[in-house]
Write a protein that holds these residues in place. Sequence first.
Motif, short mmCIF file in Angstrom:
data_model
loop_
_atom_site.label_atom_id
_atom_site.label_comp_id
_atom_site.label_asym_id
_atom_site.label_seq_id
_atom_site.Cartn_x
_atom_site.Cartn_y
_atom_site.Cartn_z
N PHE A 1 0.80 -1.21 -0.15
CA PHE A 1 0.04 0.06 0.09
C PHE A 1 0.88 1.19 0.04
O PHE A 1 1.88 1.52 0.85
N ARG A 2 0.72 2.04 -0.96
CA ARG A 2 1.41 3.32 -0.94
C ARG A 2 0.58 4.46 -0.09
O ARG A 2 -0.78 4.70 -0.47
N VAL A 3 1.04 5.38 0.59
CA VAL A 3 0.49 6.55 1.31
C VAL A 3 0.38 7.52 0.25
O VAL A 3 1.31 8.00 -0.60
N VAL A 4 -0.96 8.01 0.12
CA VAL A 4 -1.29 9.01 -0.70
C VAL A 4 -0.36 10.49 -0.80
O VAL A 4 -0.43 10.69 0.45
N ARG A 5 -0.11 10.79 -1.59
CA ARG A 5 0.47 12.25 -1.79
C ARG A 5 -0.58 13.33 -1.86
O ARG A 5 -1.55 13.28 -2.65
N ARG A 6 -0.63 14.30 -0.99
CA ARG A 6 -1.73 15.32 -0.88
C ARG A 6 -1.05 16.79 -1.05
O ARG A 6 0.13 16.76 -0.21
N GLY A 7 -1.46 17.61 -1.44
CA GLY A 7 -0.84 18.82 -1.49
C GLY A 7 -1.79 20.04 -0.71
O GLY A 7 -2.67 19.69 -0.08
N THR A 8 -1.35 21.30 -0.63
CA THR A 8 -1.98 22.19 0.07
C THR A 8 -3.54 22.71 -0.34
O THR A 8 -4.32 23.02 0.15
N ARG A 9 -3.66 22.16 -1.79
CA ARG A 9 -4.68 22.71 -2.31
C ARG A 9 -5.81 21.87 -1.87
O ARG A 9 -7.03 22.43 -1.54
N GLU A 10 -5.63 20.84 -1.64
CA GLU A 10 -6.43 19.49 -1.22
C GLU A 10 -7.12 19.87 0.26
O GLU A 10 -8.02 19.86 0.62
N LEU A 11 -6.02 20.26 1.03
CA LEU A 11 -6.27 20.63 2.43
C LEU A 11 -7.02 22.11 2.29
O LEU A 11 -8.20 22.17 3.12
#
Length: 281
Positions: free
Chosen positions: A141-151
């Motif tokens: 399982f790969r930890v999803v990459r998230r950015g500031t826009r999603e936050l």
Amino acid sequence: MEQAGSLGARGSTGSAAPDIRTASVRVPAQARTADAERERGVASDESRSASGARGEHTHSEPPIPHPRVETARPVVQRASVRGQILDALRTALVAGELAPGQVYSAPVLGERFGVSATPVREAMQQLALEGAVEVVPNRGFRVVRRGTRELAELAEIRALLEVPVVLRLARTVPAARWAELRPLAEAAARAASAGCRATYAECDRAFHHAILALAGNDQLVQIADDLHRRAQWPLVGGPVPRGRADLMADAAEHIALLDALTAQDLPVVQSLVREHFADRT
């Protein structure tokens, strides 16, 4: 209200939450026997955990850091193995110990927790449903990459849901009911003072959950809690994780909000709750 789970007793506050580096879950012998019977159908895969169960390769995974501080190692009861592993993985996510973009296999994590790969895999599948990780065939399982826009998007949605509800509750809920929530706000303040982001994340969600529960809308509470949890996952290339001072300032907003709600000071309530979500963007 902080960006950012716990192995053992969920919701414990005032002490640092265990993390993936320190919380080696120990399952009683009889539990392991029962677990083995339940997993008879995949025993041949589990026996090859050194090379990866169900084709999950483990040789390329980075070593999990040694613990900075020794903590108590709770005993996991058989009936709650999956739930406690899920809590531990959520804690590791919030604490940044499961790195965005990194692949983790169930056998390796299971070895760290002292359980078989099956409950770890089941917990990871739940995290996949929540959007925290994604399945990588034959690897794990790969930890999803998230950015500031999603936050920022999550903060906007939470504000649209929670602000009107809190303002409505401010007009209808008696002061005595708000006083019942003060221990939750104080628990968050203690976690903030200790500088533990994972424990504070739990307290923060508990506080929001308790406020929204007063509206009597279970669907609202469930959706808001899911959004809140997503907002606490680590970012890629985002700001430096908030430190102790930031957590304490965040916790102080809880206390101030309760004071305004108790006094039914609607302008102050509106200002505080809007600023609270604006700080999350």
